[in-house]
Design an enzyme around this catalytic site. Sequence first.
Site, short mmCIF file in Angstrom:
data_model
loop_
_atom_site.label_atom_id
_atom_site.label_comp_id
_atom_site.label_asym_id
_atom_site.label_seq_id
_atom_site.Cartn_x
_atom_site.Cartn_y
_atom_site.Cartn_z
N ARG A 103 -17.88 -48.94 47.29
CA ARG A 103 -17.77 -48.19 48.55
C ARG A 103 -17.08 -49.14 49.52
O ARG A 103 -17.63 -50.20 49.86
CB ARG A 103 -19.15 -47.79 49.06
CG ARG A 103 -19.12 -47.35 50.51
CD ARG A 103 -20.38 -46.65 50.94
NE ARG A 103 -20.47 -45.35 50.32
CZ ARG A 103 -21.32 -44.39 50.70
NH1 ARG A 103 -22.16 -44.62 51.69
NH2 ARG A 103 -21.34 -43.23 50.10
N HIS A 130 -13.92 -39.21 48.83
CA HIS A 130 -15.31 -39.40 48.36
C HIS A 130 -15.44 -38.54 47.09
O HIS A 130 -16.10 -37.50 47.09
CB HIS A 130 -16.28 -38.94 49.45
CG HIS A 130 -17.69 -39.42 49.27
ND1 HIS A 130 -18.09 -40.16 48.17
CD2 HIS A 130 -18.81 -39.27 50.04
CE1 HIS A 130 -19.38 -40.43 48.29
NE2 HIS A 130 -19.83 -39.91 49.41
N GLN A 133 -18.91 -37.39 45.51
CA GLN A 133 -19.55 -36.38 46.36
C GLN A 133 -18.99 -34.99 46.04
O GLN A 133 -19.75 -34.04 45.79
CB GLN A 133 -19.29 -36.71 47.84
CG GLN A 133 -19.87 -35.72 48.81
CD GLN A 133 -21.38 -35.79 48.86
OE1 GLN A 133 -21.95 -36.86 49.01
NE2 GLN A 133 -22.05 -34.65 48.72
N ASP A 217 -19.38 -32.07 57.87
CA ASP A 217 -19.70 -33.49 57.72
C ASP A 217 -19.70 -34.11 59.12
O ASP A 217 -19.24 -33.47 60.08
CB ASP A 217 -18.65 -34.16 56.81
CG ASP A 217 -18.96 -35.62 56.51
OD1 ASP A 217 -20.11 -36.06 56.72
OD2 ASP A 217 -18.04 -36.36 56.07
N CYS A 257 -22.64 -33.21 53.12
CA CYS A 257 -22.80 -34.32 52.17
C CYS A 257 -23.94 -35.24 52.54
O CYS A 257 -24.42 -35.98 51.69
CB CYS A 257 -21.50 -35.10 52.06
SG CYS A 257 -20.97 -35.82 53.62
N ARG A 285 -25.92 -35.40 43.04
CA ARG A 285 -25.22 -36.68 43.01
C ARG A 285 -25.72 -37.52 41.82
O ARG A 285 -24.95 -38.21 41.16
CB ARG A 285 -25.44 -37.46 44.32
CG ARG A 285 -24.74 -36.88 45.54
CD ARG A 285 -23.24 -37.02 45.47
NE ARG A 285 -22.80 -38.39 45.30
CZ ARG A 285 -22.72 -39.31 46.29
NH1 ARG A 285 -23.01 -38.97 47.53
NH2 ARG A 285 -22.29 -40.53 46.03
#
Length: 300
Positions: A103, A130, A133, A217, A257, A285
């Site tokens: 990340r 992402h 996700q 988001d 998310c 996830r």
Amino acid sequence: MKRDLTSIFDLDVSEIYKIFELTKEMKEKLKKRIEHKLLSDRTLAMIFEKPSLRTRVTFETGMEQLGGHAIYLAPSDIKLGKRESIPDVAKNLSRWVDLIMARVFEHQSIKLLAQHATVPVINGLCDLEHPCQILGDIFTITEKAGGLDNITIAYIGDGNNVCNSLIAASALLKFRLNIATPEGFEPNQDYLNKASQAQLTHNPAAAVADADFIYTDVWASMGQEAEAEKRKIIFRPFQVNAQLLSNAKKDYRIMHCLPAHRGEEISGEVIDGPASIVFDQAENRLHIQKGIMVWLMLDK
Ligand code: CP
Ligand code: NVA
């Protein structure tokens, strides 16, 4: 040849469905507590330049459930590119571990890791995408809707990493995607150019009108904290709340998310209401990343 998941565009349609198939199997086996130590004795290195709840816990737990081991490398441990160059980090880790998840702030850091690692590299979020996700989220949608035929997703808010991965998924999987952002906060234009089913507007009411799934988001992503107050004013008309949803069809589902900021991009009554599937997304996830890791290590 080793494969990486730096972007949704690293995959083709059949590979995405193969990962979904593995994910379904992982999920069913876990629910029945059937052990399947497919990655026994494999080690995953997890590099974090930013905080995380879901990504860290799901990768670590997933690896453990597959019989392997995960090492958490906090932002202060490696100081990617500062204490040691990204190519050297990639080359060192490749001598010890079987898989790297990172990340990072810049997409270029993921590309460099992937270029110099001899083991697969997974993007656990960067400024551009992402992918884990969105693969998990599309898997969640297929569970809820039975497939992607005639599905419309609306994305309301910032044209950020999550939005870009959603556009990439739309380009490949051909679901309709209505995106509504404030002017100046549009998603990546190259991605939009590749996605004929994605429509951009600055009108959130129009975007939600025919949507089956309504996704939002945070307005300020990790690393944009200094802009948060300014963004709260600009993004106010883009809050997903009861008033906006009065423009939608009846049977929509709400997606996020997470982490969420109730009272900013989404109202508390909506995210905690009956249409919300945000914790199904969070659960998936775990399953999708097990699918991704098994696919990268064994199945591709
Ligand atoms: N959605 C997501 O990636 O959550 P974390 O930032 O907690 O990992
Ligand atoms: N767009 C958000 C997603 C967090 C999972 C961020 O980058 O902070």
